[in-house]
Scaffold this motif. Structure first.
Motif, short mmCIF file in Angstrom:
data_model
loop_
_atom_site.label_atom_id
_atom_site.label_comp_id
_atom_site.label_asym_id
_atom_site.label_seq_id
_atom_site.Cartn_x
_atom_site.Cartn_y
_atom_site.Cartn_z
N ALA A 161 0.83 -1.20 0.00
CA ALA A 161 0.00 0.00 0.00
C ALA A 161 0.87 1.25 0.00
N PHE A 162 2.01 1.21 0.68
CA PHE A 162 2.95 2.33 0.70
C PHE A 162 3.52 2.56 -0.70
N VAL A 163 3.90 1.49 -1.38
CA VAL A 163 4.44 1.61 -2.74
C VAL A 163 3.40 2.22 -3.68
N GLU A 164 2.16 1.75 -3.57
CA GLU A 164 1.11 2.23 -4.46
C GLU A 164 0.73 3.68 -4.13
N GLU A 165 0.70 4.01 -2.84
CA GLU A 165 0.33 5.38 -2.44
C GLU A 165 1.28 6.41 -3.03
N HIS A 166 2.56 6.08 -3.08
CA HIS A 166 3.56 7.03 -3.56
C HIS A 166 3.96 6.79 -5.01
N GLY A 167 3.30 5.83 -5.67
CA GLY A 167 3.58 5.58 -7.08
C GLY A 167 5.02 5.17 -7.33
N LEU A 168 5.58 4.38 -6.45
CA LEU A 168 6.98 3.97 -6.59
C LEU A 168 7.11 2.91 -7.67
N LEU A 169 7.96 3.17 -8.64
CA LEU A 169 8.21 2.24 -9.74
C LEU A 169 9.69 2.22 -10.06
N PHE A 170 10.14 1.09 -10.60
CA PHE A 170 11.51 1.00 -11.09
C PHE A 170 11.60 1.63 -12.47
N PRO A 171 12.65 2.38 -12.78
CA PRO A 171 12.87 2.80 -14.16
C PRO A 171 12.96 1.56 -15.05
N GLU A 172 12.41 1.63 -16.23
CA GLU A 172 12.36 0.46 -17.11
C GLU A 172 13.35 0.59 -18.26
N GLY A 173 13.62 -0.56 -18.88
CA GLY A 173 14.58 -0.60 -19.97
C GLY A 173 15.99 -0.75 -19.45
N PRO A 174 17.00 -0.62 -20.33
CA PRO A 174 18.41 -0.74 -19.90
C PRO A 174 18.81 0.48 -19.07
N TRP A 175 18.43 0.46 -17.80
CA TRP A 175 18.60 1.62 -16.92
C TRP A 175 19.45 1.20 -15.74
N ILE A 176 20.77 1.36 -15.83
CA ILE A 176 21.67 1.02 -14.73
C ILE A 176 21.32 1.86 -13.50
N MET A 177 21.38 1.23 -12.33
CA MET A 177 21.06 1.84 -11.04
C MET A 177 19.56 2.03 -10.84
N GLU A 178 18.78 1.19 -11.50
CA GLU A 178 17.33 1.25 -11.27
C GLU A 178 17.01 0.93 -9.82
N ASP A 179 17.87 0.10 -9.18
CA ASP A 179 17.65 -0.22 -7.77
C ASP A 179 17.87 1.00 -6.88
N LEU A 180 18.94 1.77 -7.17
CA LEU A 180 19.19 2.98 -6.38
C LEU A 180 18.03 3.96 -6.50
N ALA A 181 17.50 4.11 -7.70
CA ALA A 181 16.40 5.05 -7.90
C ALA A 181 15.17 4.65 -7.09
N PHE A 182 14.82 3.36 -7.12
CA PHE A 182 13.63 2.89 -6.40
C PHE A 182 13.84 2.96 -4.89
N VAL A 183 14.98 2.45 -4.41
CA VAL A 183 15.22 2.39 -2.97
C VAL A 183 15.38 3.79 -2.39
N THR A 184 16.07 4.69 -3.11
CA THR A 184 16.21 6.06 -2.62
C THR A 184 14.84 6.72 -2.45
N ALA A 185 13.98 6.55 -3.46
CA ALA A 185 12.64 7.13 -3.37
C ALA A 185 11.87 6.56 -2.18
N ALA A 186 12.01 5.24 -1.95
CA ALA A 186 11.31 4.60 -0.83
C ALA A 186 11.84 5.11 0.51
N TYR A 187 13.15 5.22 0.64
CA TYR A 187 13.73 5.73 1.88
C TYR A 187 13.24 7.14 2.19
N LEU A 188 13.19 7.98 1.17
CA LEU A 188 12.79 9.38 1.38
C LEU A 188 11.32 9.51 1.76
N LYS A 189 10.49 8.58 1.29
CA LYS A 189 9.05 8.66 1.56
C LYS A 189 8.64 7.91 2.82
N ALA A 190 9.43 6.92 3.23
CA ALA A 190 9.02 6.04 4.32
C ALA A 190 8.96 6.78 5.66
#
Length: 646
Positions: A161-190
């Motif tokens: 529900a937290f992920v959906e509330e904040h619209g957290l998604l991984f960047p798609e395609g050949p996107w290096i550091m997609e994990d950093l982008a998702f986790v950073t956004a989650a840390y900042l919102k949590a």
């Protein structure tokens, strides 16, 4: 129907045999199968991966498989998995990793008990060093705890529900550091983040084909630098700027600067890669450093990292290379005191310090109240001829003891802290070292719980002046020899020894590789005690608990004996079976791999009369009584003899 507590999302692409290696850890969870689901998303595999997945799904109702055209990276499959997820929480797992058997149950319980948006489970890995984040379990913290930035992989549990509330998604395609982008956004919102450090939840292991080697992470052709700028923008957008080096934004940006930017200017990369290619990386890293990172980030770096940053931002590739050569040669020396058992713990004093390539200590020199970096590290470094000022010798400095479970690849943090201090060396010079006391408790080492049967190697990790190193803790004495006497702790035998070759301090629990025998031979040879069916074993420290079984040989007869705690002292008692099929007489008792007897068993009529230490000398009168021990009247007299245990 039970609700789905956890959805495990696994992106796959040409995984092949690794599907079958990972799957048992997902399907064998302690959480009931009707309380979690496993969602595989195949990213257009061209091998037999899809067939393997469909076979799994056919045999397990809580496994589902989805397919999509190849997107080139795991972000898209993870997003698709989240769209199909029904669990209260989602847990991301990579196809070639594994979960601990109780991971989902423990993580979910920890999450719901603390109403956490994100739960970070202890990771075990052969690819990265142990992380301080996993020293202690935390019920609740926020991004204010910058140690969270040590764990930026997506292998965590997130409240759906937290992920959906904040619209957290991984960047798609050949996107290096997609994990950093998702986790950073989650840390900042949590609002609440929990850490589960007392159980190994996630096993991130190096594949035998090198397919998940982190060296392949840096690839400028896949947008490394633009993607890094995106993650930097996330942190800046979610925090307030500050000129304070310890401001939250600067502390969070430190991780990206140190790992993603400064790596282009330090060993091993700057010395390993093709110089022409590395110069291009160096120049691009310089642009990003100057354009994206506030000056306070660089000001807050420890001394060695600060000089690297100065060389990078000044565009001095040759100076950075020369400095990297000096730092590459720096290693760590450990000095271990004599280990001994105290209250069921193996205790020893430990000091670690940095050494230059010439085996001399890395020093700081003091001039007019200012500290300066060791001039030997600056030889041939342009721009550093006049020295490099060390504003704060203790900036970000720490050292800690870590213990590796050799069988399971788990890392644990024993009790005992190492304190960083300046050690005067004379002539205005001081060395930076860390010292303290090791407390290795087999009953509490594994997150406050007893460790399993296995072999445990003792290491130290230091981060001094911005130089981080792992070092084996090595003590004095011959490699391969016992480091201290064995101990009976909690019903298990713990045998400290120094490994063959390097002499690393290691603890064998439950005789995984070592055997109780040579470790007690010398002490046992001097044992002059006499008992009934038990005999004290010298230098075997006993703690509370049940007896432990050991193999012994009594005059060629192999049998099982017990080592039991002695209620009257800090020793253990050797206890043999009451009856032994041996002729009357005095028989040597030996332990495995030991030639010298640890005791002698006195046998009469197939029964164990008593045990004697090797050095025990019976008087002539007692020898006569032993010869007629089967006479009832003699036994009554014998029981009245002085010194006879009642």
């Amino acid at each position: 129907m039970p609700r789905v507590k956890v959805s495990v999302i696994v992106p796959v692409y040409n995984t092949g045999k690794y599907v079958d290696e990972c799957a048992p850890s997902l399907l064998g969870q302690s959480l009931p199968a009707d309380e979690y689901e496993v969602i595989y998303v195949d990213d257009g595999s061209t091998d037999d991966t899809l067939a393997r997945l469909e076979k799994l799904a056919a045999g397990h109702r809580h496994v589902q498989v989805h397919t999509q055209p190849n997107s080139g990276w795991p972000g898209g499959p993870r997003n698709r998995g989240m769209r199909h997820a029904k669990g209260e929480y989602v847990q991301f797992v990579d196809h070639d990793d594994m979960l601990g058997p109780e991971a989902l149950e423990r993580l979910y319980d920890h999450a719901t008990r603390n109403r956490a948006d994100v739960v970070i489970g202890k990771m075990s890995s052969t690819m990265v060093r142990p992380r301080r984040l996993f020293r202690h379990t935390l019920d609740s913290c926020t991004i204010e705890n910058e140690e969270l930035m040590q764990s930026m992989s997506p292998h965590k549990m997130f409240r759906r529900a937290f992920v959906e509330e904040h619209g957290l998604l991984f960047p798609e395609g050949p996107w290096i550091m997609e994990d950093l982008a998702f986790v950073t956004a989650a840390y900042l919102k949590a609002e609440r983040i929990s850490v589960l450090a007392d159980y190994p939840c996630y096993y991130w292991m190096k594949r035998d084909d090198g397919g998940n080697n982190t060296r392949h992470r840096f690839n400028p052709r896949h947008g490394f630098w633009p993607n890094l700028r995106t993650v930097i923008g996330q942190i800046k957008g979610g925090t307030e700027p500050s000129d304070d080096v310890d401001g939250l934004q600067n502390r969070l940006l430190h991780r990206l600067y140190h790992v993603e930017v400064l790596s282009r200017a330090r060993e091993p990369e700057i010395l390993r890669e093709d110089p022409a290619e590395q110069r291009r990386r160096f120049e691009t890293a310089r642009e990003v450093a100057l354009e994206e990172f506030p000056a306070a980030v660089r000001r807050g770096l420890p001394a060695v990292s600060g000089l690297r940053a100065e060389l990078l931002e000044g565009g001095d590739f040759d100076g950075a290379s020369a400095f990297a050569e000096h730092i590459r040669a720096v290693n760590v020396r450990s000095e271990l005191g004599t280990p001994h058992w105290q209250d069921g713990r193996l205790v020893a004093d430990l000091t670690v310090e940095l050494l230059r390539g010439d085996s001399e200590p890395v020093v700081l020199t003091e001039r007019d109240g200012t500290w300066w970096l060791d001039p030997e590290l600056l030889t041939g470094v342009p721009g550093a001829e006049d020295g490099w000022e060390v504003r704060d010798p203790f900036r970000m400095a720490y050292a800690e003891i870590v213990v590796k479970d050799r069988d399971r690849e788990d890392w644990w943090y024993p009790e005992g802290d190492l304190e960083v201090r300046l050690r005067p060396l004379g002539d205005g010079r001081s060395g930076l070292s860390a010292s303290g006391r090791l407390h290795l408790d087999p009953q509490r080492l594994a997150g406050g719980q007893p460790v399993g049967r296995g072999v445990y190697d003792v290491w130290a990790f230091v981060n001094l002046l911005g130089v981080d190193r792992m070092v084996r803790v090595i003590g004095q004495g011959a490699p391969g020899a016992p480091a201290a006497g064995p101990a009976l702790v909690g019903g298990r035998l713990a045998l400290p020894y120094r490994t063959a070759g390097v002499g690393q301090l290691t603890l064998d629990v439950d005789q995984r590789l070592r055997r109780l025998g040579p470790d007690t031979a010398d002490a046992a040879a001097a044992n002059s005690a006499r008992g009934e069916r038990t005999l004290p074993l010298p230098y075997v420290a006993a703690g509370p608990g049940t007896p432990a079984s050991v193999k012994v040989t009594v005059s060629g007869l192999k049998t099982t004996a017990e080592v039991a705690p002695d209620a009257d002292g800090p020793t253990a008692l050797l206890r043999l079976p009451a009856r032994l099929k041996l002729p009357d007489g005095r028989h040597p008792v030996t332990l495995p791999k030991a030639d010298a007897p640890v005791a002698y068993a006195v046998i009469r009529g197939g029964a164990l009369l008593r045990l004697e230490g090797p050095a025990y000398e019976a008087g002539a009168g007692r020898r006569i009584l032993d010869a007629v021990a089967d006479n009832r009247q003699v036994r009554r007299v014998r029981r009245r003899l002085p010194g006879r245990p009642g």
